[in-house]
Design an enzyme around this catalytic site. Structure first.
Site, PDB file in Angstrom:
ATOM      1  N   LYS A   1       0.752  -1.060  -0.044  1.00 44.83           N
ATOM      2  CA  LYS A   1       0.202   0.119   0.162  1.00 44.83           C
ATOM      3  C   LYS A   1       1.009   1.124   0.127  1.00 44.83           C
ATOM      4  CE  LYS A   1      -0.290  -0.457   5.116  1.00 44.83           C
ATOM      5  NZ  LYS A   1      -1.379  -0.397   6.168  1.00 44.83           N
TER       6      LYS A   1
ATOM      7  N   TYR B   1      15.187  30.584   6.723  1.00 45.33           N
ATOM      8  CA  TYR B   1      14.098  31.317   7.077  1.00 45.33           C
ATOM      9  C   TYR B   1      14.031  31.105   8.560  1.00 45.33           C
ATOM     10  CZ  TYR B   1      12.202  30.805   2.205  1.00 45.33           C
ATOM     11  OH  TYR B   1      12.236  31.048   1.054  1.00 45.33           O
TER      12      TYR B   1
END
Length: 367
Positions: free
Chosen positions: A34, A254
């Site tokens: 999956k 940042y």
């Protein structure tokens, strides 16, 4: 210069399947594919796992893609079907379906199908996520056994909620309840996920369902893959694209979350949260360049990160950086990012090139 590449070692995947079989020699293996095989590439991993007995997926679209790629092994829909119309596709493709609600059970029994389907009946033994109630199992089994829509005898299954915590009391509570249910069930059964395969041998039953351990990651908290002889399958790499001198007191990135304590140098690497590298990785998260370990300096950007390399380093533009993999366990990165390895693997984005390797030999490239 390699920019944002995930090397997938198919030999490691095959090795990890052997580890599964060593721990559960008397069980069949339902290998979990999956979420794009936990970010590794569904079709390529299915082809590598030719010694597995069946594959597990979460969505019908995943199963359809595997059949379209020529995968003929049994495929189990772990969440079952979401609407009755999907049952004809499931039957025509020869898929297995899990039933985990009364509504699914009733819809399945009422369907007019072109062929029988193998059914996995999921019971909730205490995780309280999916599964019918234990007191509903007997009635559900009676309805399914012998029904024309059912191929063979339904397989009874459940799922551990805390198997990654070996000594959690819920593990034994769940297993004791499942054992009681098996006394009235004559067919096959399945309970063990990766963590239970390694730590709860009594739970192995007829089918085990390995997921994260196939990809070379430890499923048990406070451990790493090497503790269980597992080999990491994915190595996430990129390259240094700049080397910069930074003066004492200057900030980086940042938010100015990192400040140089002395004159130093930084290497800027072309990887970021746009590639799936975790934005919340803390200052000090390790990165390996030229077999030396350096540490994240400043906030992760969309396309790049910075690491402090010091004034004595010989790191240069073009050098390869390893973000996780063989020499840098993903478990460590997950810890620094306050997440789990599952999320990191599944979060690798489409712009990262996958290069499939068999041992040391490259066998296929896939963007």
């Amino acid at each position: 210069m390699k920019i944002a590449v995930a090397e997938i070692n198919l030999g490691a995947i095959q090795h990890n399947l052997k580890v599964v079989k060593k721990h559960a020699p008397n069980s069949k293996v339902l290998a979990m594919l999956k979420a794009n095989a936990y970010g590794h590439g569904t079709t390529q991993i299915a082809m590598a796992l030719n010694e597995a007995d069946a594959f597990g997926v979460a969505r019908l679209s995943e199963a359809v893609a595997l059949r379209a790629a020529g995968i003929t092994k049994p495929i189990v829909l772990l969440e079952g079907f979401f609407e009755a119309g999907e049952l004809h596709i499931i039957a025509n493709l020869g898929l297995d379906t899990v039933l985990h609600t009364q509504a699914q059970l009733e819809s399945f029994l009422a369907a007019d199908l072109p062929r029988s389907i193998r059914v996995w009946l999921k019971v909730d033994t205490g995780m309280n996520r999916l599964g019918i109630r234990p007191e509903e199992v007997s009635s559900a089994m009676s309805s399914l056994k012998g029904h024309t829509n059912v191929l063979g005898t339904p397989i009874l299954m459940s799922h551990f909620g805390c198997a990654d915590e070996v000594h959690h009391p819920l593990n034994q509570q769940q297993f004791a309840l499942f054992t009681e249910l098996l006394e009235q069930h004559q067919g096959e059964s399945s309970f063990a996920n990766s963590a239970a395969i390694l730590s709860l041998p009594d739970s192995h039953q007829d089918w085990v369902r390995p997921g994260i351990m196939l990809y070379g990651v430890s499923p048990i908290e406070a451990t790493s893959a090497i503790d269980f002889g597992l080999m990491p399958a994915m190595t996430l790499k990129s390259s240094v694209i700049a080397v910069r001198d930074i003066k004492e007191g200057e900030t980086v990135g940042y938010g100015a979350t990192w400040t140089a304590k002395k004159d130093t140098r930084l290497a800027v690497i072309a990887i970021g949260y746009g590639d799936g590298y975790p934005r919340n990785a803390r200052n000090g998260t390790p990165v390996v360049i030229n077999n030396d370990t350096y540490y994240l300096a400043g906030r992760v950007s969309m396309d790049m990160i910075s690491v402090e390399i010091g004034t004595q380093s010989n790191v240069k533009v073009g050098d390869e950086a390893i973000l996780w993999g063989e020499v840098l366990p993903i478990e460590y990165i997950a810890e620094h990012a306050e997440t789990v390895p599952y999320e990191l693997l599944c979060g690798v984005t489409g712009r990262v090139e996958k290069q499939f390797l068999q041992g040391v030999n490259e066998v296929k490239n896939q963007p």
